[in-house]
Design an enzyme around this catalytic site. Structure first.
Site, PDB file in Angstrom:
ATOM      1  N   ARG A   1      -8.979   8.514   9.165  1.00  0.00           N
ATOM      2  CA  ARG A   1      -9.238   8.003   7.812  1.00  0.00           C
ATOM      3  C   ARG A   1     -10.332   8.864   7.191  1.00  0.00           C
ATOM      4  NH1 ARG A   1     -10.613   2.177   5.147  1.00  0.00           N
ATOM      5  NH2 ARG A   1      -8.370   2.045   5.471  1.00  0.00           N
TER       6      ARG A   1
ATOM      7  N   HIS B   1      -1.936   6.161   1.538  1.00  0.00           N
ATOM      8  CA  HIS B   1      -2.296   5.103   2.501  1.00  0.00           C
ATOM      9  C   HIS B   1      -0.993   4.530   3.071  1.00  0.00           C
ATOM     10  CE1 HIS B   1      -4.643   2.318   4.611  1.00  0.00           C
ATOM     11  NE2 HIS B   1      -5.073   1.528   3.639  1.00  0.00           N
TER      12      HIS B   1
ATOM     13  N   GLN C   1      -0.612   1.109   5.025  1.00  0.00           N
ATOM     14  CA  GLN C   1      -0.755  -0.065   4.158  1.00  0.00           C
ATOM     15  C   GLN C   1       0.602  -0.498   3.588  1.00  0.00           C
ATOM     16  OE1 GLN C   1      -3.669  -1.925   3.129  1.00  0.00           O
ATOM     17  NE2 GLN C   1      -2.033  -3.242   2.391  1.00  0.00           N
TER      18      GLN C   1
ATOM     19  N   ARG D   1      -0.855  -5.670   8.715  1.00  0.00           N
ATOM     20  CA  ARG D   1      -1.358  -4.321   9.011  1.00  0.00           C
ATOM     21  C   ARG D   1      -1.285  -4.065  10.514  1.00  0.00           C
ATOM     22  NH1 ARG D   1      -4.842  -1.766   5.964  1.00  0.00           N
ATOM     23  NH2 ARG D   1      -4.011  -0.022   7.135  1.00  0.00           N
TER      24      ARG D   1
HETATM   25  N1   CP Z   1      -6.569  -2.231   3.195  1.00  0.00           N
HETATM   26  C1   CP Z   1      -7.382  -1.487   3.976  1.00  0.00           C
HETATM   27  O1   CP Z   1      -7.083  -0.329   4.321  1.00  0.00           O
HETATM   28  O2   CP Z   1      -8.519  -2.111   4.334  1.00  0.00           O
HETATM   29  P1   CP Z   1      -9.750  -1.482   5.152  1.00  0.00           P
HETATM   30  O3   CP Z   1     -10.438  -0.515   4.224  1.00  0.00           O
HETATM   31  O4   CP Z   1     -10.600  -2.654   5.525  1.00  0.00           O
HETATM   32  O5   CP Z   1      -9.208  -0.756   6.353  1.00  0.00           O
HETATM   33  N1  NVA Z   2      -7.833   2.549  -3.064  1.00  0.00           N
HETATM   34  C1  NVA Z   2      -8.720   1.944  -2.090  1.00  0.00           C
HETATM   35  C2  NVA Z   2      -7.947   1.391  -0.952  1.00  0.00           C
HETATM   36  C3  NVA Z   2      -8.770   0.696   0.090  1.00  0.00           C
HETATM   37  C4  NVA Z   2      -7.958   0.132   1.202  1.00  0.00           C
HETATM   38  C5  NVA Z   2      -9.740   2.966  -1.623  1.00  0.00           C
HETATM   39  O1  NVA Z   2      -9.356   4.098  -1.326  1.00  0.00           O
HETATM   40  O2  NVA Z   2     -10.927   2.637  -1.577  1.00  0.00           O
END
Ligand code: CP
Ligand code: NVA
Length: 328
Positions: free
Chosen positions: A106, A133, A136, A315
Site C-alpha cells: 500500500r 484500490h 476494495q 474486505r
Molecule cells: N477501505 C480501506 O482501504 O480502508 P483502510 O484504509 O482502513 O485500509
Molecule cells: N480514496 C481514499 C480511499 C481510502 C480507503 C484514499 O486514498 O485515502
C-alpha cells in the site's frame, strides 16, 4: 481457471470470468468461516505487508485472512523498513521474494507496485495506490452480489471525487462486470480521459454502461447503489480541503438524495468516512468550515440502507480469495 502465480495489481489485468471466480471463492470462504470450517490451505507460508500509508481494514483483512489460511505475517509500517530510502523498489522486491511467498503493498504511485511485481518472483497484491484500490472493489461487488443476487445491470452511482483510487477502480470493475455505472461529480473530478476510453471499450464487450452526469438530482434517479468516498485522499495536501468542500458539497449523500433512488437502493462507502465530527480530522475540518459531515450525512450513514460494515467485513473474505488463488 488458475490464477496461481499471478499478481493482483489492478482489475484491468483480470477477465470478468476471473473476477467472478474470485468472488465465488470469497463467498465460499465466508460461508466456511461462519460455519467454523477450517481452511488452512496455505499452511506454513509467509507473507509480508508493506504499508507506506495508514490502514485499518486492509491491514487487518490481510492479517486475519493469512492466519485463517494457516500463514504467518510480517507487517512493515511506513518507517519500519529501508524501502525507498536506502533501498530501491527493485532491490526490495528481490530481497523480499527470496524470504516470503507473497508481498502486499500500500502506498503511492501505481508504478511502484508495478515495479515491485516486475522484480518479484512471488505474487504481489495492491493494497491501495494513488490510482487504484482493486481489493476494495472485489469486496464492494461481493456485497452488491449478496444483496441484489447479481452484478450485471446494477445501477451504481458514484458521487464525489471520481478521479481517486476508488473512483477509478469502480469504473474499471463496473466495465468488466457489466454494471450501469454513473459518475456524478463536477467535470474536473471525472476520471482520466484515457482510462474512461479504455473502460468504455471494456463495457461494450460486457454489456456495461458508463455515464457522466453532473446534476445529482438527475444522476441518482432509479439508482440501485449510491457510493461515495472521502473528498481528500491520503497523500493529498491539506490545502485542498477548502476547494473540495466548496466544489463537492452539492454531491454530499443526503436523505434527500437517497429518496430519489430506486426503491430498495443501498448506500456504500469504502471507509473511513467523515459522516460526523467524532474523529480528530473531522472535528478540525468541521469547526474550520462550519459543517458537521462531509461526503455523507450521519443520517444516511447510520440508516438501514447503509451496507458499509458488511462491505468492510467482505474486505477480509475477498482478500483471502485473492491470496488463496494466487499463491504458488
Ligand atoms: N477501505 C480501506 O482501504 O480502508 P483502510 O484504509 O482502513 O485500509
Ligand atoms: N480514496 C481514499 C480511499 C481510502 C480507503 C484514499 O486514498 O485515502
Amino acid at each position: 481457471m488458475s490464477l496461481v502465480g499471478r499478481d493482483f495489481l489492478k482489475l484491468l489485468d483480470f477477465t470478468p470470468e476471473e473476477i467472478q471466480e474470485l468472488l465465488d471463492l470469497a463467498i465460499q470462504f465466508k460461508k466456511e468461516k461462519k460455519e467454523g470450517v477450517a481452511h488452512r490451505i496455505k499452511e506454513g507460508k509467509n507473507i509480508v505487508l508493506i504499508f507506506e500509508k495508514p490502514s485499518t481494514r486492509t491491514r487487518c483483512s490481510f492479517e486475519v485472512a493469512a492466519y485463517d489460511l494457516g500463514m504467518h505475517v510480517t507487517y512493515l509500517d511506513p518507517q519500519g523498513s529501508q524501502i525507498g530510502g536506502k533501498e530501491s523498489i527493485a532491490d526490495t522486491a528481490r530481497v523480499l521474494s527470496g524470504i516470503y511467498d507473497g508481498i502486499e503493498y500500500r502506498g503511492y504511485g501505481q508504478d511502484i507496485v508495478e515495479e515491485l511485481a516486475a522484480f518479484s518472483s512471488v505474487p504481489v497484491w495492491n493494497g491501495l495506490t494513488t490510482e487504484f484500490h482493486p481489493t476494495q472493489i472485489l469486496a464492494d461487488f461481493m456485497t452488491i452480489r449478496e444483496h441484489f443476487r447479481r452484478l450485471k445491470g446494477i445501477r451504481l452511482v458514484y458521487m464525489g471525487d471520481a478521479r481517486n483510487n476508488v473512483g477509478n477502480s469502480l469504473l474499471v470493475g463496473s466495465a468488466k462486470m457489466g454494471l450501469d455505472f454513473t459518475v456524478c461529480a463536477p467535470e474536473k473530478y471525472f476520471p482520466d480521459a484515457s482510462l474512461v476510453e479504455k473502460c468504455r471499450e471494456i463495457a461494450n464487450e460486457n454489456g456495461g454502461v458508463i455515464k457522466f452526469i453532473s446534476d445529482p438530482d438527475v444522476a441518482v434517479i432509479d439508482a440501485d447503489v449510491i457510493y461515495t468516498d472521502v473528498w481528500v485522499s491520503m497523500g493529498e495536501p491539506s490545502e485542498v480541503w477548502e476547494e473540495r468542500i466548496s466544489e463537492l458539497s452539492p454531491y454530499r449523500v443526503t436523505s434527500e438524495i437517497m429518496s430519489k433512488t430506486a426503491p430498495g437502493a443501498i448506500f456504500m462507502h469504502c471507509l473511513p468516512s467523515f459522516h460526523d465530527l467524532n474523529t480528530s480530522i473531522g472535528k478540525k475540518i468541521g469547526e474550520m468550515y462550519g459543517i458537521d459531515c462531509m461526503e455523507v450525512t450521519n443520517e444516511v450513514f447510520e440508516s438501514a440502507c447503509s451496507l458499509v460494515f458488511q462491505q468492510a467485513e467482505n474486505r477480509m473474505h475477498t482478500i483471502k480469495a485473492i491470496m488463496a488463488s494466487t499463491l504458488l
